[in-house]
Design an enzyme around this catalytic site. Structure first.
Site, short mmCIF file in Angstrom:
data_model
loop_
_atom_site.label_atom_id
_atom_site.label_comp_id
_atom_site.label_asym_id
_atom_site.label_seq_id
_atom_site.Cartn_x
_atom_site.Cartn_y
_atom_site.Cartn_z
NE ARG A 36 -3.89 0.45 1.92
CZ ARG A 36 -5.11 0.45 2.47
NH1 ARG A 36 -5.36 1.16 3.54
NH2 ARG A 36 -6.09 -0.26 1.94
CG HIS A 54 -8.34 -0.35 -2.93
ND1 HIS A 54 -7.52 -1.43 -2.66
CD2 HIS A 54 -8.98 -0.07 -1.76
CE1 HIS A 54 -7.66 -1.77 -1.38
NE2 HIS A 54 -8.54 -0.97 -0.82
CD GLN A 88 -12.99 -2.25 -1.14
OE1 GLN A 88 -12.23 -2.19 -0.19
NE2 GLN A 88 -14.21 -2.77 -1.02
CG ASP A 139 -13.81 5.88 -1.00
OD1 ASP A 139 -13.86 5.77 0.24
OD2 ASP A 139 -12.75 5.77 -1.66
CB CYS A 184 -14.17 0.76 -0.25
SG CYS A 184 -13.80 2.52 0.01
NE ARG A 236 -10.38 -5.81 0.11
CZ ARG A 236 -9.63 -4.80 0.54
NH1 ARG A 236 -10.18 -3.77 1.15
NH2 ARG A 236 -8.32 -4.78 0.31
N1 CP Z 1 -11.32 -0.71 2.18
C1 CP Z 1 -10.06 -0.72 2.65
O1 CP Z 1 -9.10 -0.91 1.91
O2 CP Z 1 -9.96 -0.49 3.99
P1 CP Z 1 -8.61 -0.30 4.82
O3 CP Z 1 -8.06 1.06 4.46
O4 CP Z 1 -9.03 -0.40 6.24
O5 CP Z 1 -7.64 -1.37 4.42
N1 NVA Z 2 -10.23 6.45 -1.21
C1 NVA Z 2 -9.87 5.96 0.09
C2 NVA Z 2 -10.05 4.49 0.15
C3 NVA Z 2 -9.68 3.84 1.46
C4 NVA Z 2 -9.85 2.35 1.44
C5 NVA Z 2 -8.44 6.36 0.39
O1 NVA Z 2 -7.59 6.23 -0.50
O2 NVA Z 2 -8.16 6.81 1.50
#
Ligand code: CP
Ligand code: NVA
Length: 311
Positions: free
Chosen positions: A108, A135, A138, A231, A271, A299
């Site tokens: 990440r 993502h 997701q 989101d 998400c 997930r």
């Molecule tokens: N949806 C998602 O990726 O959540 P987290 O940021 O908690 O991993």
């Molecule tokens: N768009 C959000 C998604 C988190 C899972 C972010 O990038 O923070």
């Protein structure tokens, strides 16, 4: 099980339509076996996976770690700043070293280009656990959830309300186009999806005769929707833009009045994490339409499919 064509999963565009469908079928298989009481299915045979996180995570971290364990592998959680990366060791050198120790990397990152660099210098698979651009993991859970709730994917209409440049939306948009899902995006001026994402999606959508629409009015976008998705307005890494984003996106909130304009059996998806009261009100996320907990659970099952087919 057939392996995927590319070494990595950085973007939904790395997957063909057949691979996307296959990943969902394998996810369903893993989920079925999990519910049948089979906790550990030893497909990783002791392989190790490094999980590098440059940003916080609840779902992605926990579901990957548990998935790796339940597939008979070993997961190492590595905070970016605790690695020498945080002191300036290059991404390329880190990739070369990790390739000698582990069998795969889940990462990440703040910048998608860092992920591309990590993958290009790794001899092992690299999986995108969220970047500023996409993502994909997701999206796989989202698609499995829609498939379960609606019994089909082709011909379903998803309406996304909010930031049209959102990373989660980018992956959802690319996948929807590959599977013949109609997608309507309600977003303000200046928040439209990136041209390159839209072009790719439009080219895939044409093959299915499915539609992609980017409009301003949430009330129009939700008409005929099977799924309403949103989101956060401020993603990780965008905190400095918070005031402007909240002001610009304030009309793009999913409320009970809005959801009532969609199909009778519409489902609400997010998400997570949600910023309750901003992009969605409690009565929706806790209401009869919401499938967010099933979506979060999925997930675990879809990531098993990704790990099994890549590693
Ligand atoms: N949806 C998602 O990726 O959540 P987290 O940021 O908690 O991993
Ligand atoms: N768009 C959000 C998604 C988190 C899972 C972010 O990038 O923070």
């Amino acid at each position: 099980m057939r392996k995927l064509k590319y070494k990595d999963l950085l973007s939904i565009s790395d997957l063909s339509e057949e691979e996307l469908t296959y990943l969902l079928e394998i996810s369903k298989l893993f989920k079925g076996r999990y519910y049948a009481g089979e906790r550990v299915i030893n497909v990783l045979g002791g392989k190790s996976v490094a999980m590098i996180f440059q940003k916080p995570s609840t779902r992605t971290r926990v579901s990957f770690e548990v998935a790796i364990h339940q597939l008979g592998g070993y997961a190492l959680y590595l905070n970016w700043n605790d690695l020498q990366l945080g002191r300036g060791e290059t991404i390329a050198d880190t990739a070369r070293v990790l390739s000698r120790y582990v069998d795969g990397v889940v990462a990440r990152v703040l910048k998608h280009s860092d992920l591309v660099e990590l993958a290009s210098h790794s001899s092992i698979p690299v999986i995108n656990a969220l970047s500023d651009l996409e993502h994909p993991c997701q999206t796989l859970a989202d698609l499995l959830t829609i498939w379960e709730k609606k019994g089909r994917l082709e011909g379903v209409k998803i309406t996304f309300i909010g930031d049209g440049g959102d990373n989660v939306l980018n992956s959802l948009l690319l996948a929807s186009a590959k599977l013949g899902i109609d997608i309507s995006i309600a977003t303000p001026v200046g928040y439209e999806p990136k041209e390159v994402i839209l072009k790719m999606a439009e080219s895939d959508a044409r093959k299915h005769g499915s539609t992609i629409e980017v409009i301003r009015e949430p009330e129009v976008a939700v008409r005929g929707a099977d799924v309403i998705y949103t989101d956060v307005w401020v993603s990780m890494g965008q905190e400095a833009e918070r005031a402007r984003r909240i002001a610009d996106l304030s009309k793009y909130k999913v409320t009970v009045d809005l959801i009532k304009l969609a199909k009778e059996d519409v489902i609400f998806m997010h998400c997570l994490p949600a910023k309750r009261g901003e992009e969605v009100v409690d009565d929706v996320i806790d209401g009869k339409w919401s499938v967010v907990w099933d979506q979060a659970e999925n997930r675990l099952h879809t990531q098993k499919a990704v790990l099994a087919l890549l590693l």
